[in-house]
Scaffold this active site. Structure first.
Site, short mmCIF file in Angstrom:
data_model
loop_
_atom_site.label_atom_id
_atom_site.label_comp_id
_atom_site.label_asym_id
_atom_site.label_seq_id
_atom_site.Cartn_x
_atom_site.Cartn_y
_atom_site.Cartn_z
N ASP A 1 1.20 2.13 10.42
CA ASP A 1 -0.19 2.58 10.50
C ASP A 1 -0.51 3.35 11.77
O ASP A 1 -1.69 3.50 12.12
CB ASP A 1 -1.13 1.38 10.35
N ASP A 29 -0.61 2.49 1.20
CA ASP A 29 -1.43 2.77 2.38
C ASP A 29 -0.85 3.90 3.23
O ASP A 29 -1.58 4.66 3.87
CB ASP A 29 -1.56 1.53 3.26
N GLY A 65 8.66 -2.05 -8.48
CA GLY A 65 7.30 -1.97 -7.97
C GLY A 65 6.68 -3.36 -7.95
O GLY A 65 6.92 -4.17 -8.85
N THR A 102 3.19 -5.84 -5.94
CA THR A 102 1.92 -5.79 -5.21
C THR A 102 2.03 -6.71 -4.01
O THR A 102 2.89 -7.59 -3.95
CB THR A 102 0.73 -6.20 -6.09
N ARG A 156 -7.91 -0.49 -3.95
CA ARG A 156 -7.80 0.21 -2.66
C ARG A 156 -6.48 0.95 -2.55
O ARG A 156 -6.41 2.02 -1.93
CB ARG A 156 -8.02 -0.74 -1.49
N TRP A 168 -6.19 4.78 -1.58
CA TRP A 168 -5.35 5.36 -0.52
C TRP A 168 -4.55 6.54 -1.07
O TRP A 168 -4.46 7.60 -0.43
CB TRP A 168 -4.36 4.32 0.01
#
Length: 393
Positions: A106, A173, A231, A233, A245, A249
């Site tokens: 981030d 994100d 994949g 979560t 969200r 993103w």
């Protein structure tokens, strides 16, 4: 100076909906100014009882969102108090550069909304240097074998289980963090910045975005070979669900990537995500925390997802034409107006933030709260709805 009297705030003829957005933006700026002596040099993390903030520890990923709002307010008003409050947070960002263990994927969120913003708004050379240093650190997280930027930190001897979980993982994100790399390429002409951003975007497109335009939150790769595995979560309802969200993103991120790169694949991906979002929203105007949660289970709203989606749709509308541009703008308007109707705290005396009903991490018990990223993107969406085009991405 009163915000309404400031020439930055405006003055062309706009439809009634735009007038509502203009007044909301003025309330946002007024709230930020009102809260300056309350918040001080702290950085909001999540809302608590009485619409009051809890604040970040050093290095928190959300540390820059209040700074980003201050820089936007400075852009709108020219008031030195906003600039001074944003620049006074510089030691918080220097701490991140100096402490390896607090740095992760981030860095783009953190330094785009603080140091890049400072450089663009003031020409401060130290801010530029800090942003370039952060971009180099983000670049170093690239996993060549899988073509992605590593999410979180897969190291350490204390929590080996977590280290094993995060190793080889990308998340939705991180598409937002690519802006720092594209900016660094523009500043330096060093090709690695652009190439890594392009490769991460391409891997995100192939593995995080499903054929129907919905999305995974995370994708796992074999850490050694880079082989794609599955994949999953992390904050959503289940592995096969569509966490709102995460969808936001990706939509904002790919729309912004296209605005930067003009890669037609980025535009097509943003369109797919937007069309799926339109379908998943149905007749509602504020998204639930995960679009796949059954009607029989609790379905808290996530105003932060609504704010990010709205801002991203305004970007998408700006790079499209004709009926398609109107389609995405209409959806962006609906989401923004949903926030104003159901989540707006700028008319609530004493509230320290801007939006209610944010869902930070529902499965961890964090929902129905103010969130600084929801507030930042709410402000960005209001500005984009009014035609502002200067942001820090």
């Amino acid at each position: 100076m009163n915000a309404a009297a400031n020439p930055y705030f405006a003055s062309r003829t706009i439809p009634r909906a735009r007038t509502i957005h203009q007044k909301a933006l003025e309330r946002v700026v007024a709230r930020l100014e009102e809260m300056m002596p309350v918040i001080g040099l702290r950085n909001p993390k999540i809302g608590g009882e009485g619409n009051a903030w809890h604040f970040c520890n050093p290095g928190d990923w959300v540390i820059s969102f209040h700074s980003g709002q201050l820089w936007l307010a400075y852009q709108l008003t020219g008031k030195e108090s906003f600039r001074n409050a944003a620049q006074a947070r510089r030691p918080d960002f220097r701490y991140i550069l100096e402490h390896r263990k607090v740095r992760d994927h981030d860095l783009g969120f953190q330094f785009s909304l603080h140091s890049v913003a400072d450089w663009q708004m003031t020409g401060d050379a130290e801010a530029r240097g800090m942003a370039l240093e952060a971009a180099k650190m983000l670049l170093a997280r690239f996993r060549e074998e899988g073509g992605y930027i590593q999410a979180w930190n897969p190291t350490g001897t204390v929590d080996r289980e977590r280290a094993a979980y995060v190793n080889g993982r990308m998340i939705a994100d991180c598409i937002q963090n690519l802006a720092l790399l594209y900016w660094a390429h523009r500043e330096t002409a060093i090709e690695d910045f652009r190439l890594v951003a392009d490769m991460h975007a391409d891997t995100s497109r192939r593995y995080l975005v499903r054929e129907d335009g919905t999305s995974f939150h995370t994708y796992l790769f074999d850490p050694a070979s880079g082989k794609p595995l599955k994949g999953q979560t992390h904050q959503g309802y289940r592995d096969g669900s569509c966490w709102s969200r995460g969808q936001a993103w990706l939509l904002h991120g790919f729309a912004q990537c296209y605005a930067t790169t003009r890669n037609p694949e980025d535009l097509e991906t943003a369109r797919m995500l937007a069309a799926a979002t339109e379908r998943l929203m149905g007749e509602t105007s504020v998204p639930v925390w995960d679009f796949s949660v059954p009607e029989t289970e609790p379905r808290p709203l996530d105003s932060s997802a609504g704010a990010i989606l709205s801002a991203g749709l305004y970007i998408l509308a700006s790079v499209c034409e004709g009926a398609e541009a109107e389609r995405w703008r209409a959806l962006a308007d609906r989401l923004l107006d949903g926030l104003l109707d159901q989540c707006d705290l700028t008319t609530v005396p004493g509230a320290q933030g801007l939006l209610a009903h944010g869902a930070a991490h529902v499965r961890a018990g964090q929902s129905d709260a103010m969130l600084p990223y929801g507030d930042y993107y709410f402000m960005e969406a209001l500005m984009r709805s009014l035609g502002h085009t200067r942001f820090f991405w």
